[in-house]
Motif scaffolding. Structure first.
Motif, mmCIF file in Angstrom:
data_model
loop_
_atom_site.group_PDB
_atom_site.id
_atom_site.type_symbol
_atom_site.label_atom_id
_atom_site.label_comp_id
_atom_site.label_asym_id
_atom_site.label_seq_id
_atom_site.Cartn_x
_atom_site.Cartn_y
_atom_site.Cartn_z
ATOM 1 N N SER A 1 -1.450 12.632 10.003
ATOM 2 C CA SER A 1 -1.609 13.487 8.838
ATOM 3 C C SER A 1 -1.493 14.962 9.253
ATOM 4 C CB SER A 1 -2.942 13.174 8.143
ATOM 5 O OG SER A 1 -2.958 13.694 6.831
ATOM 6 N N SER B 1 2.676 12.022 7.969
ATOM 7 C CA SER B 1 2.674 13.475 7.888
ATOM 8 C C SER B 1 3.946 13.968 7.195
ATOM 9 C CB SER B 1 2.541 14.064 9.298
ATOM 10 O OG SER B 1 2.230 15.433 9.249
ATOM 11 N N HIS C 1 -2.592 5.767 3.342
ATOM 12 C CA HIS C 1 -2.955 6.905 4.201
ATOM 13 C C HIS C 1 -4.156 6.542 5.056
ATOM 14 C CE1 HIS C 1 -2.049 11.092 5.122
ATOM 15 N NE2 HIS C 1 -3.349 11.279 5.277
#
Length: 290
Positions: free
Chosen positions: A114, A139, A268
């Motif tokens: 990320s 990311s 995520h």
């Protein structure tokens, strides 16, 4: 845990494995502490012959808190005025290099998740001589036309901080449910325990806002990534609601000869069942390094 000091910062870190092995540095994301890199995952990398280093980014965990810096003005940041951004990805990439210097590591393999992916991208742009290989996970490049998350999820970073430990844990647990991988089984008790451990170790809600401002204010890395020569791997979830998969796709498209892995059903987070894929791919990418 040990810490290193350089300039006006102290960074908390720890290591796994034999220091004589190639260094693999794990860089965590927005508001996340190094303990979010599970020790079992670190152990899997050690088994592949890496000396693993994880650390708290500036302003988070047990590294130096920068509470003296101004409160970011997000309305101004959205309008292009970056004057209230406390620092940028380039500063956080320089922190990473400062850590390498302090540990006597000349070159390292970098893995970032990320915001950590943004940091390792910036590190290979600014300090290419220090990077053996890089892996950017869930990311993006900083190009505002890609990687944008669902507004209701992004908004959770700006919600008022809960007052008590129990409320903070429940608030963060609710947020984690929004970014959880739909294609993999989740252990909610384990997630709750990790959130509680992070709270007990360090609770700095304003630091998360400063890091978020750094993300918003940092320039697009796309052109810089076009000059990367280190072996590069990009991993992204097919169902990531916080950083859309287009961010990972754009990262891989920008870096020459980068490998892109889209993990079906991943959002995520890094589910336990995805670890073997990540470890195998990172190890293979590292072997491409000169």
């Amino acid at each position: 845990m040990p810490r290193v000091k350089f300039q006006d910062l102290e960074l908390e870190y720890d290591t796994f494995g034999d220091p004589a092995d190639p260094a693999l540095v794990l860089v965590m994301g927005l508001g996340a502490q190094m303990i979010n890199w599970d020790v079992r995952l670190c152990g899997l990398f050690v088994d592949q012959g890496f000396h693993v280093v994880r650390f708290d980014n500036r302003d988070i965990g047990l590294s130096t808190e920068l509470a003296h810096l101004p409160v970011p003005d997000f309305a101004a940041l959205a309008a292009g005025d970056t004057s209230t951004a406390p620092y940028l990805m380039s500063d956080m990439a320089a922190d990473l290099v400062g850590l390498l210097d302090a540990l006597g590591i000349e070159r390292a393999h970098l893995v970032g998740a990320s915001m950590g992916g943004m940091i390792v991208q910036q590190a290979v742009i600014d300090h290419p001589e220090r990077v053996l290989s890089l892996c950017s996970i869930m990311s993006t490049t900083g190009d505002k036309s890609v990687g944008q998350g669902r507004p209701e999820i992004v908004a959770t970073f700006g919600q008022p901080a809960a007052a008590t430990r129990e409320e903070v844990v429940e608030q963060r647990l609710a947020a984690s449910r929004m970014t959880r991988s739909p294609g993999f089984e989740a252990d909610e008790d384990a997630v709750r325990e990790r959130i509680a451990a992070s709270y007990d170790r360090s609770n700095r809600p304003m630091s998360t806002l400063r890091q978020l401002a750094a993300i918003v204010a940092s320039p697009d890395r796309t052109e810089g990534l076009r000059g990367v020569t280190a072996p590069a791997l990009v991993i992204h979830g097919s169902h990531d609601p916080l950083v859309h998969r287009s961010g990972g796709e754009a990262t891989a498209a920008a870096i020459p000869d980068a490998e892109l892995i889209i993990v079906d059903g991943m959002a995520h987070d890094l589910p336990l069942d995805v670890w073997p894929t990540v470890v195998e791919a990172v190890t293979a990418n590292a072997k491409r390094a000169r």
